[in-house]
Design an enzyme around this catalytic site. Structure first.
Site, short mmCIF file in Angstrom:
data_model
loop_
_atom_site.label_atom_id
_atom_site.label_comp_id
_atom_site.label_asym_id
_atom_site.label_seq_id
_atom_site.Cartn_x
_atom_site.Cartn_y
_atom_site.Cartn_z
N ALA A 187 1.03 -1.14 -0.17
CA ALA A 187 0.06 -0.07 0.11
C ALA A 187 0.98 1.12 0.12
CB ALA A 187 -0.85 -0.13 1.16
N GLY A 202 0.47 -4.87 0.98
CA GLY A 202 -0.64 -4.93 0.12
C GLY A 202 -0.68 -5.57 -1.43
N GLU A 209 -0.93 -9.16 -0.45
CA GLU A 209 -2.26 -9.42 -0.34
C GLU A 209 -2.87 -9.30 -1.52
OE1 GLU A 209 -2.28 -6.15 2.55
OE2 GLU A 209 -3.30 -7.66 3.85
N GLU A 231 4.61 -5.44 7.40
CA GLU A 231 3.69 -4.35 8.13
C GLU A 231 4.31 -4.08 9.53
OE1 GLU A 231 2.46 -6.83 6.07
OE2 GLU A 231 0.99 -5.67 4.72
N1 DAK Z 1 4.57 3.20 -0.70
C1 DAK Z 1 4.88 4.16 -1.32
N2 DAK Z 1 6.22 4.37 -1.98
C2 DAK Z 1 6.95 3.21 -2.11
C3 DAK Z 1 6.64 2.09 -1.41
C4 DAK Z 1 5.34 1.87 -0.72
N3 DAK Z 1 4.85 0.82 -0.22
N4 DAK Z 1 7.53 1.10 -1.71
C5 DAK Z 1 8.55 1.74 -2.45
N5 DAK Z 1 8.16 3.02 -2.55
C6 DAK Z 1 8.70 4.32 -3.31
C7 DAK Z 1 10.14 4.46 -2.42
O1 DAK Z 1 9.68 5.60 -1.56
C8 DAK Z 1 10.98 5.23 -3.71
O2 DAK Z 1 10.39 6.36 -3.97
P1 DAK Z 1 11.22 7.90 -4.33
O3 DAK Z 1 12.09 7.96 -2.95
O4 DAK Z 1 12.30 7.44 -5.66
O5 DAK Z 1 10.27 8.78 -4.60
C9 DAK Z 1 10.61 4.24 -4.84
O6 DAK Z 1 9.52 3.70 -4.45
C10 DAK Z 1 12.05 3.20 -5.00
O7 DAK Z 1 12.06 2.79 -3.68
P2 DAK Z 1 13.18 2.43 -2.92
O8 DAK Z 1 14.27 3.64 -3.38
O9 DAK Z 1 12.99 2.26 -1.43
O10 DAK Z 1 13.74 1.05 -3.56
P3 DAK Z 1 14.86 -0.12 -3.01
O11 DAK Z 1 15.24 -0.81 -4.27
O12 DAK Z 1 16.21 0.64 -2.15
O13 DAK Z 1 14.05 -0.83 -1.99
C11 DAK Z 1 12.04 -2.01 -1.42
C12 DAK Z 1 12.84 -1.77 -2.37
C13 DAK Z 1 10.70 -2.69 -1.79
C14 DAK Z 1 12.77 -3.04 -0.50
C15 DAK Z 1 11.69 -0.84 -0.63
O14 DAK Z 1 11.09 0.31 -1.54
C16 DAK Z 1 10.78 -1.13 0.64
O15 DAK Z 1 11.03 -1.46 1.73
N6 DAK Z 1 9.48 -0.63 0.35
C17 DAK Z 1 8.42 -0.67 1.36
C18 DAK Z 1 7.75 -2.06 1.34
C19 DAK Z 1 6.89 -2.07 2.42
O16 DAK Z 1 6.90 -2.04 3.54
N7 DAK Z 1 5.73 -2.55 1.97
C20 DAK Z 1 4.50 -3.05 2.84
C21 DAK Z 1 4.02 -1.54 2.81
S1 DAK Z 1 2.78 -1.67 4.02
C22 DAK Z 1 -3.77 -0.73 5.94
C23 DAK Z 1 -4.18 -1.33 5.02
C24 DAK Z 1 -3.32 -2.16 4.31
C25 DAK Z 1 -1.99 -1.86 4.59
C26 DAK Z 1 -1.58 -1.06 5.48
C27 DAK Z 1 -2.57 -0.24 6.30
N8 DAK Z 1 -4.86 0.22 6.56
C28 DAK Z 1 -6.13 -0.10 6.69
C29 DAK Z 1 -4.30 1.46 7.10
C30 DAK Z 1 -0.90 -2.52 3.73
C31 DAK Z 1 0.44 -2.12 4.16
C32 DAK Z 1 1.30 -2.42 3.38
O17 DAK Z 1 1.26 -2.82 2.18
#
Ligand code: DAK
Length: 263
Positions: free
Chosen positions: A69, A114, A117, A137
């Site tokens: 997400a 997400g 998911e 998460e």
């Molecule tokens: N959201 C927004 N931007 C994201 C992103 C994300 N999930 N993942 C990556 N990006 C963006 C980065 O910020 C970066 O943007 P700029 O800085 O260039 O503007 C760009 O994509 C490239 O990412 P990285 O520079 O970080 O690339 P790396 O190769 O260094 O790293 C990575 C890749 C996948 C390991 C890293 O980007 C990362 O850890 N990303 C986050 C992964 C993550 O934690 N995903 C889970 C998100 S939590 C909810 C309902 C559902 C959910 C939550 C709440 N509620 C009801 C409130 C679900 C939650 C999730 O999905």
């Protein structure tokens, strides 16, 4: 090939398969609200199109299927808004899972949060050998909110699901295959061809039977075993009222290939 573009999603129909590509590669295809709405609209469009037999969902670029997400969009939410967002995501993913045509995830990189998911809401998961899966998460002080705590244990079992959800560990494609999260793993360069090939194989089968099979498996999973058996026998019985069933059985008896009318 027919092509229609949304803002964050590419939609094209190729050889009877609708390809839906999440297209925010600069954000690793992270899901904001608009993108989720567009994916659901694209799935509906494909479901309503008689020229489409199956749906392939994938991500743009070589790095990510969907990295989760959109953390930027959800960082400022209140508890109430968080719950509303989770409900929105759940209903949207339920609509994808509830499609009565096979939905194949072609996972071309990160499928995190997400993104994992979303992949789990698809019916079959084909992963490239560089794909990575996880529910990270806990690293954000969150739990999965788009069905992850429910679909993951149903797919891989409670112990493995808890391992992933509590640790936030990221696993590779081979491990995903081993635990049953991915159905197949192929070299990254072959992913598109492998998904197209699989979609083509599905298109040779009875669409009515596929639709009933989806209903039996997915709806049955929420019922007691005896209610689910009743559902199965009802859906099995309904197959006897279809032209597809007459064609399939007569083709077998005549030792020829069936030509299913899809009715
Ligand atoms: N959201 C927004 N931007 C994201 C992103 C994300 N999930 N993942 C990556 N990006 C963006 C980065 O910020 C970066 O943007 P700029 O800085 O260039 O503007 C760009 O994509 C490239 O990412 P990285 O520079 O970080 O690339 P790396 O190769 O260094 O790293 C990575 C890749 C996948 C390991 C890293 O980007 C990362 O850890 N990303 C986050 C992964 C993550 O934690 N995903 C889970 C998100 S939590 C909810 C309902 C559902 C959910 C939550 C709440 N509620 C009801 C409130 C679900 C939650 C999730 O999905």
């Amino acid at each position: 090939m027919a092509e229609t573009n949304f803002e964050n999603v590419l939609y094209e129909v190729e050889a009877g398969a609708a390809w839906i590509t999440v297209n925010r590669p600069d954000k690793l295809n992270a899901l904001n609200r608009r993108t989720v709405e567009e994916i659901v609209a694209a799935v509906r469009r494909a479901t309503d199109d008689d020229g489409v037999g199956s749906i392939v969902l994938t991500g743009s670029g070589a790095k990510a299927f969907v990295a989760g997400a959109d953390i930027g969009e959800m960082a400022e939410l209140s508890a109430e808004q968080g719950q509303e967002f989770a409900r929105f995501l759940q209903v949207s993913l339920d609509a994808i899972e509830g499609a009565r045509k096979p939905v194949i995830a072609a996972i071309n990189g990160f499928a995190l949060g997400g993104g994992c998911e979303l992949a789990m809401a698809c019916h079959v998961r084909i992963a490239s050998d560089n794909a990575k899966f996880g529910q990270p998460e806990v690293n954000l002080g969150l739990i999965p909110g788009a069905g992850g705590t429910q679909r993951l244990p149903r797919i891989v079992g409670r112990g493995r699901a808890l391992d992933l959800v509590l640790s936030g560990d990221i696993i590779d494609a081979q491990e995903a295959l081993r635990i049953g999260l991915a159905n197949r793993v192929v070299p990254a360069d072959d992913l598109r061809a492998a998904a197209a090939d699989y979609a083509k194989r599905l298109s040779g089968k009875s669409r009515v039977a596929q639709s009933r099979a989806l209903e039996a498996v997915l709806h049955g999973a929420d019922l007691s075993q005896s209610d689910a058996m009743h559902l199965e026998s009802s859906l099995f019985g309904l197959c006897f009222a279809t032209e597809d069933m007459r064609e399939g059985t007569s083709a077998f008896l005549a030792k020829r290939k069936p030509e299913f009318p899809g009715r």
